[in-house]
Scaffold this active site. Sequence first.
Site, PDB file in Angstrom:
ATOM      1  N   GLU A   1       0.891  -1.169   0.000  1.00 34.57           N
ATOM      2  CA  GLU A   1       0.000   0.000   0.000  1.00 34.57           C
ATOM      3  C   GLU A   1       0.920   1.206   0.000  1.00 34.57           C
ATOM      4  O   GLU A   1       1.728   1.372   0.911  1.00 34.57           O
ATOM      5  CB  GLU A   1      -0.892  -0.064   1.238  1.00 34.57           C
ATOM      6  CG  GLU A   1      -2.022   0.929   1.226  1.00 34.57           C
ATOM      7  CD  GLU A   1      -1.708   2.123   2.075  1.00 34.57           C
ATOM      8  OE1 GLU A   1      -1.239   3.126   1.492  1.00 34.57           O
ATOM      9  OE2 GLU A   1      -1.909   2.070   3.284  1.00 34.57           O
TER      10      GLU A   1
ATOM     11  N   CYS B   1      -1.536   8.373   4.323  1.00 33.64           N
ATOM     12  CA  CYS B   1      -1.675   7.986   2.918  1.00 33.64           C
ATOM     13  C   CYS B   1      -3.031   8.431   2.378  1.00 33.64           C
ATOM     14  O   CYS B   1      -3.227   8.493   1.174  1.00 33.64           O
ATOM     15  CB  CYS B   1      -1.497   6.488   2.763  1.00 33.64           C
ATOM     16  SG  CYS B   1      -2.460   5.546   3.934  1.00 33.64           S
TER      17      CYS B   1
END
Length: 532
Positions: A266, A303
Site C-alpha cells: 500500500e 496515505c
Amino acid sequence: MTSLTGKNSIAGQWSAQGDETFTSVDPRTKQPGDVQFHNATKAEIDHAVNEAAAAFQETRHYPASKLADFLDTAAEEIEKLREELVETADYETGLGSPRLPGELTRTTSQLKAFASLLREGSYVDAIIDTAMPDRQPAPRPDLRRMLIPIGPVAVFSASNFPFAFATAGGDTASAFAAGCPVIVKGHPGHPATTELFTVALNNAVKACDFPAGFFSMVQGNGVEVGQNLVQHPLLEAVGFTGSLRGGRALYDSAAQRPRPIPVYAEMGSVNPFVIMPGAIEARGDSLVDTLVGSATLGAGQFCTNPGLVLILESDATQDFIQRYTAAMQAKQPEVMLNASIESGLARAVEQTVGAGGVDLLTGGEVVDGGGFCYAHTVMQTNSTTFRSNPKLHEEHFGPVTLFITCPTLDDLRLTLNTLEGQLTGTIQAEADEVEAARPVAEALRERVGRLIWNGVPTGVEVVYSQQHGGPYPATTAPGTTSVGMTAIKRFMRPLAYQSIPSPLLPDALKDENPLGILRIVNNEYTREPIQS
Ligand code: NAP
C-alpha cells in the site's frame, strides 16, 4: 519499565549477530537515543524464515478457535504495555496524545475483530458443488473449495502508524488470523516501539503454546535487511505500507525470485478531493475548517491525506482558496516523523513549485524550531498545466494542498481521468448537485478504492466493508485491502477438493457442516448440512 535490548527477535530468542547499529531519533529535538539497535544479518533472517516455515507445519492445521485465542491474548499482552508503548512511540514519532492512545486501541480492537471473524468461521469462503453422477453428457464430480493459509509472511512496518500499521498492526493481525507465521521488518523510525510490541507478541506466543517461529522481528535501517527477507526462498507473501519507491522495489525484487511471491504494497496517494460550487456557496467556511483539519491531521502524514483539491474557476472559488490559505497559515505546524520524511516533502514541494505554472500561496519551507517540521503549504495551478505535467500528480507526504482550478465540470472530469490509481476520492456537494456530480463520481470510481460523499478521506474504519487499496500505484494488488476484515484473504489461497473422501476434507467442507458456517452449496448461501 521494560529494558530494551536493541536486538532482533528470532523465534523468541534475542539475537544481535551484526555490527551495524542505529538509534531512535527524537523528532522534536533531532537528538539520538541511547539504545543501539542491531541491523539483522542475512544469517538471522535465514534463521527467522526457516523457523517460520517449521512453525507453519503446525499452525496450518490449527482450528480457527485456537488462532482466535492467540489474537485475543496478543491484544491483552499489548494492553499490559499500553503506557510504555504510548510513551515510547511518542518519543520516537512525536505523534502525541490523543493520536497514540487512540491508535493503540485501534490496534488491539483490530486483533480482537479478527478473533471474532475466526470464531464465526465463514471467512474461509466454503463453496460446494455436489456430484451429479447422472449428468449428461458427462457426470459432474464433487467439487469443494475453500481458502487455506499461504505460509510465512514478511510484514514491513509503516513509519506513520507505529501501532496500527506496524509490528502488531493490520498486516500482522490478518496474517496471524489466516494461520501464517510473521516476520516483521521494523521501521527504523521507531525501533524501540517495535521491540516493545515484540515483547508482547512473544509473550502471547508462549502463553498460547504456539511454536516459537510463529513470530520473529528483524530491525534494519537500510534496504539490505528487507531485500534479504523478501528473497528468502521459504517466504510466501509480503505486506508493506510506505513509499511508492520502497513498495515498488520490494514488488520487483519478489517478482525476480526464482519463485515469485505476492507483495501487497500500500503506497502513496494524492486522494483527489472535488468541491462542487454549491458546497462552497452553502458552507464554504465549514468546508475550510473540515479540509484544513483533514489536510493537517498528523502533520499531513497520512496515505489518505487530501492532497489534491479540484474546484471550478470562479470568484467564489478564489475567495475560498484565500480563506483556506489563511487558515492553513494561521495553524501551528506539527512535528514531522523523521529527517527523511521532512526532506522528502521539501524536495516534492520544490519540484512542484519549480515545475512552472504553479503558484505557492503559503508555506513551502522547513520550519526551524528544533525538530523536524514543515510549514503548512498551499499551492495552486490550473487544469491545463496539471494535465500536461505528470510530475504534478505526485504525492506531497505532509500538510500540503494543491488546488487545481478547472473551467468547467467536464474539464474537471477530464482532469480526473489523467490521474493514476488512488486510495480514495471525495466529492463535496449539495443535495441538488447529485446529478451534476454523477460524471465526477463515475470518473473517480474508475481510479479509487473508496469513494466518499461529503466526508474526508482521513479516518479509515476497520470494518468488514472497508476497502483500503486501489489501482496501481496506490497499491500493487488492487483486488485486495489492507484494512478491514477481508484483509485476511491476502494471506490465504483457494484450494478445490475434487471427489475427496469426507475423512480427508477439512471441517468447513464436510457434508455435516460441523462448524455451522455460511457456505454456498449448489449455488445457494446456507448454513444447513448437506443431506445425503
Ligand atoms: P519507505 O521509505 O517506503 O520505507 C518503508 C519500509 O520499507 C522501511 O522498513 C524501509 O527500510 C523499507 N524499504 C524501503 N525501500 C526499500 C527497498 N528498496 N528494499 C527493501 N526495503 C525497503 O517509507 P517511509 O520510511 O515510511 O517514508 C518515506 C516516504 O514514504 C514518505 O515520505 C511518504 O512519501 C511515503 N509513505 C507512504 C505511506 C502510505 O501510507 N502510503 C506511509 C508512510 C510513508 P529501511 O528504511 O530500513 O531502508
